[in-house]
Design an enzyme around this catalytic site. Structure first.
Site, PDB file in Angstrom:
ATOM      1  N   ASP A 187      -5.740  -0.476  -1.656  1.00 35.77           N
ATOM      2  CA  ASP A 187      -6.474  -1.382  -2.537  1.00 35.77           C
ATOM      3  C   ASP A 187      -7.817  -1.813  -1.976  1.00 35.77           C
ATOM      4  O   ASP A 187      -8.131  -1.590  -0.809  1.00 35.77           O
ATOM      5  CB  ASP A 187      -5.635  -2.637  -2.791  1.00 35.77           C
ATOM      6  N   GLY A 197       0.761  -1.237   0.000  1.00 37.05           N
ATOM      7  CA  GLY A 197       0.000   0.000   0.000  1.00 37.05           C
ATOM      8  C   GLY A 197       0.791   1.287   0.000  1.00 37.05           C
ATOM      9  O   GLY A 197       0.360   2.275  -0.576  1.00 37.05           O
ATOM     10  N   VAL A 244     -11.198   3.319   2.596  1.00 39.60           N
ATOM     11  CA  VAL A 244     -10.602   4.231   1.614  1.00 39.60           C
ATOM     12  C   VAL A 244      -9.774   3.451   0.595  1.00 39.60           C
ATOM     13  O   VAL A 244      -9.145   2.446   0.943  1.00 39.60           O
ATOM     14  CB  VAL A 244      -9.760   5.321   2.326  1.00 39.60           C
ATOM     15  N   ASP A 275      -5.027   2.584  10.864  1.00 31.78           N
ATOM     16  CA  ASP A 275      -6.400   2.567  11.388  1.00 31.78           C
ATOM     17  C   ASP A 275      -6.393   1.936  12.775  1.00 31.78           C
ATOM     18  O   ASP A 275      -6.351   2.637  13.765  1.00 31.78           O
ATOM     19  CB  ASP A 275      -7.412   1.960  10.418  1.00 31.78           C
ATOM     20  N   GLU A 297       4.041   4.356   5.997  1.00 23.76           N
ATOM     21  CA  GLU A 297       2.793   3.590   5.960  1.00 23.76           C
ATOM     22  C   GLU A 297       1.785   4.268   5.044  1.00 23.76           C
ATOM     23  O   GLU A 297       1.820   5.487   4.891  1.00 23.76           O
ATOM     24  CB  GLU A 297       2.188   3.535   7.366  1.00 23.76           C
TER      25      GLU A 297
END
Length: 187
Positions: A165, A50, A159, A109, A105
């Protein structure tokens, strides 16, 4: 022109941040990191998959000498929420003992992944350890340490885009989109 809404896997998503807003904020972070690490040579450790787009743009925005490496964790699979378990899939190759380390990062979350990485890297005895994250969900992050560089704080919604993704798809979107679920959180 960036579309204001898109559909992915039959689910509606609405624009959160357009490419220009993202790039402006990443440039600000790059300038801040360059000031904070002036005269030093940090190593950026990106979290695959990510963070790769954010890290590439962030490194281009940094004006100091630096190095990079990557590690890969798994906690999501194809789901919209974390499994609650973090697994190391690929470790770093660099030696970080006595070095300034900046973990990059895509999103924080729950905080499980960043806590896992922080504990793992601190065992290597770096000179310093900072975290830069594209996104932070402060209402659900359960961490007891500061995130040093945050591009955007967002609500607890799913998101996608700009590296993030949905079942390994849509990482290539240049903008960030949130699930348009009438304000329902993705938990």
């Amino acid at each position: 022109m960036t579309p204001s809404t898109i559909t992915v896997r039959d689910e509606p998503f609405k624009l959160l941040y357009d490419p220009e807003t993202i790039q402006a904020r990443v440039s600000e972070l790059g300038a801040q990191i360059s000031r904070d690490y002036a005269g030093r040579e940090p190593i950026f450790i990106g979290v695959l998959n990510g963070a790769f787009i954010f890290m590439a743009d962030l490194m281009r925005a940094v004006t100091i000498d630096c190095e990079m490496d990557f590690l890969r964790l798994s906690s999501y699979g194809d789901r919209k929420i974390s499994s609650g378990e973090v697994n190391l899939i690929k470790g770093i190759n660099a030696h970080v003992k006595g070095r300034d380390v900046i973990v990059v990062e895509d999103i924080i979350d729950s905080g499980l992944s960043v806590r896992f990485m922080r504990e793992m890297l601190l065992l290597e005895e770096p000179a310093s350890l900072a975290v830069a994250s594209l996104l932070l969900k402060p209402e659900c992050a359960k961490i007891d340490f500061k995130i040093d560089y945050v591009a955007f704080e967002i609500p607890n919604l799913f998101v996608i885009g700009y590296g993030l993704d949905y079942a390994q798809k849509v990482r290539n979107l240049p903008a960030l989109y949130i699930l348009d679920d009438d304000g329902k959180a993705a938990d």
